[in-house]
Design an enzyme around this catalytic site. Sequence first.
Site, short mmCIF file in Angstrom:
data_model
loop_
_atom_site.label_atom_id
_atom_site.label_comp_id
_atom_site.label_asym_id
_atom_site.label_seq_id
_atom_site.Cartn_x
_atom_site.Cartn_y
_atom_site.Cartn_z
N ASP A 83 0.83 -1.20 0.00
CA ASP A 83 0.00 0.00 0.00
C ASP A 83 0.87 1.26 0.00
O ASP A 83 1.72 1.44 0.87
CB ASP A 83 -0.88 -0.03 1.25
N THR A 86 -7.01 3.45 -1.78
CA THR A 86 -6.74 2.05 -1.46
C THR A 86 -7.73 1.09 -2.10
O THR A 86 -7.33 0.09 -2.71
CB THR A 86 -6.76 1.87 0.07
N ASN A 125 -12.74 4.99 -1.97
CA ASN A 125 -12.89 4.32 -0.68
C ASN A 125 -14.31 4.48 -0.16
O ASN A 125 -14.86 3.59 0.49
CB ASN A 125 -11.90 4.88 0.34
N HIS A 148 -2.75 10.81 -0.52
CA HIS A 148 -2.70 10.48 -1.95
C HIS A 148 -4.11 10.66 -2.48
O HIS A 148 -4.97 11.21 -1.81
CB HIS A 148 -2.22 9.05 -2.15
#
Length: 537
Positions: A30, A69, A90, A471
Amino acid sequence: MAACAALFSSAIAVAQSQPAPKLIVVIAVDQFSADLFAEYRGLVTGGLARLAKGAVFPSGYQAHAATETCPGHSTILTGSHPARTGIVANHWADPALPRDDKRVYCAEDPSVPGSTSSNYAPSVAHLLVPTLGDLMKARSPSARVIAVAGKDRAAIMMAGKSADEVLWLDASGLTSYRGTALSPTAHAAGAAIASAINTARPPLDLPVACAAHDVPIPIGTAKQVGTGRMARTGGNLRSFLATPEADGAVLAAGAALRAANRMGEGSGTDLLILGLSATDYVGHSYGTGGSEMCLQMLSLDRDLGDFFTRLDATGIDYAVVLTADHGGHDIPERNRQNALPAAERIDGTFSLAALGDAVADELALPKPLFLAEGSDLYLNRALTPAQRARAEAAMAARLMAHRQIAAVVTRAQMMAMPLPTGDPLNWSVEQRLRASFHPQRSGDLLFALRPNVTPITDTDAATPGRYVATHGSVWDYDRRVPMLFWRKGLAGFEQPNPVMTVDILPTLAALIGLPIDSAQIDGRCLDLVSGPTTSCP
């Protein structure tokens, strides 16, 4: 039918030129950006060094705009962009959701009574396409597919719907879907992890190689990063997750589960999926340029080396791919010291709610004008088509007037645009946004910040316990990730031209002779054979 038969025959012919590996190991680190890989490549001597001798694509792409993610993990083993996987972020908003909380977590089942986006029942229901594991199980139900990760969304998005075990770290050590009993091996591994979480650790020693990174960077007046040694008290899961020990725990659990299930020892091919999340927690907590990240990178290299050594001892023929769900950007305070004066945080006075209220007052429209989730705005469903058009135009104009916003697009523009293809390096901002757009889940207006703008305010970053870096942008520092393939006997080569994480599924499928309908995915097979022959159908 003839086309499918030809595809199947071609895949089998390639597989027969070299026996299929008995075990595929997929590792997602990650926030392991291409920049981090380049920076530490010359310092590593363990597992990362081994992988860097295989088939190396140092600048692969999570090509879409939503570099978070969940979307990133959804691309790795599906061969599809978020526009096809349905995992657009997400979190997204669903105005029609019959609960007060209209926010939807990417790995939840919102139909569970009493659930919210923060207190949810983990689920794979939102993933709209099959994973490599799903396809392997469909062909051979005896194939073993196991996923272990630091985060639920990492394990869930890579495992898919048919995996034998899907596990992730929590305060109890390891957990899985609600109502799922852990296997004896997972239970034992979880108990060991829980013990580690509850045990205080002293500061880590700083290797000589990290000395140049050991520079204090003030964040406001009461906080600094850059010289951390990751000491922690016991009993704090979040503190544990932001240390190399968390990745070591996932790798150890993965090795134990492989052994207990005899993965790679049968007649077919098994799939072990490992999601290593510590790099992300370190990046968010300290940025990517300090001693903290240096400690994390060197520990990751060592732990991966130990894991591979343990696999080597079994004699199993295994193949590995390591990549990342997204990249990351260092804190603007350090970037400004390091020759990037344009780096900044988002204006603390920027408020989507205030903008919406101003437009609603100006046009005499109902409030709230929209729901906001990240950079997606979902217009009030009570608006008429005419009101919606006026609201879109007014909001787009106000957003584009802000100096930190690079682009604004509408739902209509996204719907009219085909999914992008070709070299992701040359995609426009709008094409990157399109690769993340799903009509049932994305907003009515989407915007993108300008390069080097961190969407964390000065005030939030300076608050103890809050993240300092993140990010999620459309820019290449968040999109570019390494893609490293290794197998014993594989002649190493490096291909610096852009490839994409959606290429991983068809590449691995070719290694094991698994037919893939190319019309149902966005990726292509990458030839891992250096020479005139090919590993692709």
